[in-house]
Design an enzyme around this catalytic site. Sequence first.
Site, PDB file in Angstrom:
ATOM      1  N   ASP A   1     -22.743  13.496  38.793  1.00  0.00           N
ATOM      2  CA  ASP A   1     -24.222  12.110  39.466  1.00  0.00           C
ATOM      3  C   ASP A   1     -25.117  12.487  40.357  1.00  0.00           C
ATOM      4  O   ASP A   1     -24.129  12.982  41.428  1.00  0.00           O
ATOM      5  CB  ASP A   1     -22.992  10.862  39.603  1.00  0.00           C
ATOM      6  CG  ASP A   1     -24.098   9.317  39.528  1.00  0.00           C
ATOM      7  OD1 ASP A   1     -25.196   9.247  39.984  1.00  0.00           O
ATOM      8  OD2 ASP A   1     -22.970   8.775  38.899  1.00  0.00           O
TER       9      ASP A   1
ATOM     10  N   ASP B   1     -29.389   8.787  40.548  1.00  0.00           N
ATOM     11  CA  ASP B   1     -29.099   7.772  39.889  1.00  0.00           C
ATOM     12  C   ASP B   1     -30.611   7.565  41.599  1.00  0.00           C
ATOM     13  O   ASP B   1     -30.741   7.655  41.814  1.00  0.00           O
ATOM     14  CB  ASP B   1     -27.867   7.438  41.729  1.00  0.00           C
ATOM     15  CG  ASP B   1     -27.376   6.399  42.227  1.00  0.00           C
ATOM     16  OD1 ASP B   1     -26.937   5.542  41.416  1.00  0.00           O
ATOM     17  OD2 ASP B   1     -28.077   6.108  43.272  1.00  0.00           O
TER      18      ASP B   1
ATOM     19  N   GLU C   1     -32.483   7.733  36.138  1.00  0.00           N
ATOM     20  CA  GLU C   1     -31.623   5.639  36.612  1.00  0.00           C
ATOM     21  C   GLU C   1     -32.979   5.229  36.458  1.00  0.00           C
ATOM     22  O   GLU C   1     -33.230   5.080  37.668  1.00  0.00           O
ATOM     23  CB  GLU C   1     -31.154   5.217  36.772  1.00  0.00           C
ATOM     24  CG  GLU C   1     -30.216   3.871  36.916  1.00  0.00           C
ATOM     25  CD  GLU C   1     -29.564   3.301  38.187  1.00  0.00           C
ATOM     26  OE1 GLU C   1     -28.865   2.391  37.677  1.00  0.00           O
ATOM     27  OE2 GLU C   1     -29.638   4.536  38.805  1.00  0.00           O
TER      28      GLU C   1
ATOM     29  N   HIS D   1     -21.228   1.521  34.106  1.00  0.00           N
ATOM     30  CA  HIS D   1     -20.064   1.268  35.055  1.00  0.00           C
ATOM     31  C   HIS D   1     -20.610  -0.110  36.054  1.00  0.00           C
ATOM     32  O   HIS D   1     -20.453  -0.951  36.796  1.00  0.00           O
ATOM     33  CB  HIS D   1     -20.096   1.785  35.957  1.00  0.00           C
ATOM     34  CG  HIS D   1     -21.223   2.731  36.882  1.00  0.00           C
ATOM     35  ND1 HIS D   1     -22.322   3.431  36.404  1.00  0.00           N
ATOM     36  CD2 HIS D   1     -21.472   2.875  38.598  1.00  0.00           C
ATOM     37  CE1 HIS D   1     -23.145   3.588  37.130  1.00  0.00           C
ATOM     38  NE2 HIS D   1     -22.675   3.456  38.374  1.00  0.00           N
ATOM     39  N   ASP D   2     -22.442   0.040  36.145  1.00  0.00           N
ATOM     40  CA  ASP D   2     -22.709  -1.459  36.033  1.00  0.00           C
ATOM     41  C   ASP D   2     -22.753  -2.408  35.452  1.00  0.00           C
ATOM     42  O   ASP D   2     -23.214  -3.879  36.614  1.00  0.00           O
ATOM     43  CB  ASP D   2     -24.550  -1.154  36.833  1.00  0.00           C
ATOM     44  CG  ASP D   2     -24.179   0.470  38.699  1.00  0.00           C
ATOM     45  OD1 ASP D   2     -23.620   0.217  38.754  1.00  0.00           O
ATOM     46  OD2 ASP D   2     -25.511   0.904  37.686  1.00  0.00           O
TER      47      ASP D   2
HETATM   48  C1  GLC Z   1     -27.134   3.015  40.874  1.00  0.00           C
HETATM   49  C2  GLC Z   1     -26.009   2.806  40.193  1.00  0.00           C
HETATM   50  C3  GLC Z   1     -25.118   1.551  41.368  1.00  0.00           C
HETATM   51  C4  GLC Z   1     -24.915   2.148  42.949  1.00  0.00           C
HETATM   52  C5  GLC Z   1     -26.018   1.390  42.969  1.00  0.00           C
HETATM   53  C6  GLC Z   1     -26.969   2.524  44.878  1.00  0.00           C
HETATM   54  O1  GLC Z   1     -27.380   1.570  40.306  1.00  0.00           O
HETATM   55  O2  GLC Z   1     -25.574   3.197  39.138  1.00  0.00           O
HETATM   56  O3  GLC Z   1     -23.908   1.958  40.685  1.00  0.00           O
HETATM   57  O4  GLC Z   1     -24.114   0.973  43.054  1.00  0.00           O
HETATM   58  O5  GLC Z   1     -27.624   2.997  41.983  1.00  0.00           O
HETATM   59  O6  GLC Z   1     -26.480   4.184  44.620  1.00  0.00           O
END
Ligand code: GLC
Length: 546
Positions: free
Chosen positions: A102, A203, A245, A318-319
């Site tokens: 990540d 991320d 992402e 995980h979100d």
């Molecule tokens: C992304 C991650 C999330 C995190 C955010 C800030 O969306 O998947 O879990 O809180 O970024 O890093």
Amino acid sequence: MKERRSENWWQSVVVYQIYPRSFQDSNGDGIGDIKGIIKRLDYLKKLGIEAIWLSPVYKSPNADNGYDISDYEDIMTEFGTMQDMDKLIKAAKKLNIKIIMDLVVNHTSDEHRWFVEARKSKTNPYRDYYIWRDPVNSQVPNSLKASFGGSAWKYDEKSGQYYFHLFSEKQPDLNWENSELRNSIWEMMNYWIDKGIGGFRMDVIDLIGKQPDKLVTANGPHLHDYLQEMNANTFGDKDMLTVGETWGATPQNASKYSDPKRHELSMVFQFEHSMLDQETNGEKWDLKRLDVQKLKDVLYKWQTSLKNGWNSLFWNNHDLPRIVSRWGNDSDEYRVKSAKMFAIILHMMKGTPYVYQGEEIGMTNYPVKDISEVDDIESINMYKERIARGYKKEDVIHSINVKGRDNARTPMQWDDKHEAGFTTGDPWLHVNNNYKKINVLSALQDKNSIFYTYQTLINLRKKSKTVVWGDFVEIKDVPKNVFAYERKDDEHRYLVIANFDREKNSIQLPQYGIQENFIVSNYNEMSVDLTNYTLKPYESFVVQIN
Ligand code: GLC
Ligand code: CA
């Protein structure tokens, strides 16, 4: 046979996401760790996955469970050591599993050395690694908001300036306009590449081109320049899986990220489907019922409109809440059936599928009664904010139970023993009460479990070029809650039918007649006459036509 554009390993594998804190504890402190992951690699091999996306394991004060990194080249104390990490990469490689790290580079922790330095004075060499602005009329520089509540600007007493943070104030945003910062990131990425990893999950990468003064956060003007520069300076010639992402992705810009000629990323995660159960213009907490027709429209659109790019496929991470609880049916009667339906719909589509830990055994959401049971910073901040604005407690807790991130973060359920076999101690977050029934051990012992549906689909993808590369063709004229599509090329045709409904639905597809060559199904029928067939609740199957 049609000529195939280019075949990369990351187009034919299935990726498994591990949230290390909740996967497997090896020393009884209640927190999952790297040694625990190593112990479970054989299980993942059995499932058939060939890559692991590892949520952050770097040193972190854990304001956002590792998404606030204080040292990119060190490991979180609770998770183990760099030696453990090297062992994990090696042990996985032996099993032909690649580790995808990540990469959290939109921001660091406020405890990262760069920020500690930057904060010291306006002239510190690291000052410009972050985004600082003077007050405007003794107030915040502008109206931009942080994802975890409040203004995106935090006042720094010492220098009398504000720094910018799109997430919590413990996650200051990096200033990508600074080329020295960019070089530091390339250096760090190369450090990991040299360790033999298989790629990066990036991320919130669509935020790095932000222009806060112009109120621009996602998709800033230099975003793609930065990614091309990254590619050229790091993984460009390395044959890696890179996935961004990108909450704000459209098919148009997803093609930009993932068109091989542009030398950016392998693919992005798009979230259009995952926002269909929230009010338009609302936040994710403002709930709306899912319209299955819209879900089909969105997913089908993404199947057919990525011109030269590549798709990623996922229901969970995980979100997000657990899909079987969210859009399926987690009652005793239909949990298994609906979980298999999700597997079938997703794994037969075109793109790289991602499985989130526990999805393959149909793990469910964990409802809480009170905010004291919640760990996640996002839910806690939202709760405070909405209660202060006068929302009813029951309503806010309801939103958290439907959408909160802790749903996906409860510990992995391995067996029916103490704390589901996750830890010998007290887990950092409650184990779901249903672990006696829903766990890996019992799934492995039951030929009809969700696990084996995933295994079958993952193996099919390894064997069948049609599933990886074939065309996606929608079958029209089916009820709105029925998914029906074909995957086909010159060699094979697969027909996929899925009843996304608690109710029965009838289909009339005379062109397919009687079908018996089942690849996978969730009702164990031996033969279906599609001329006129009534689908049972959540009934889903794949048949091979030729
Ligand atoms: C992304 C991650 C999330 C995190 C955010 C800030 O969306 O998947 O879990 O809180 O970024 O890093
Ligand atoms: Ca531990």
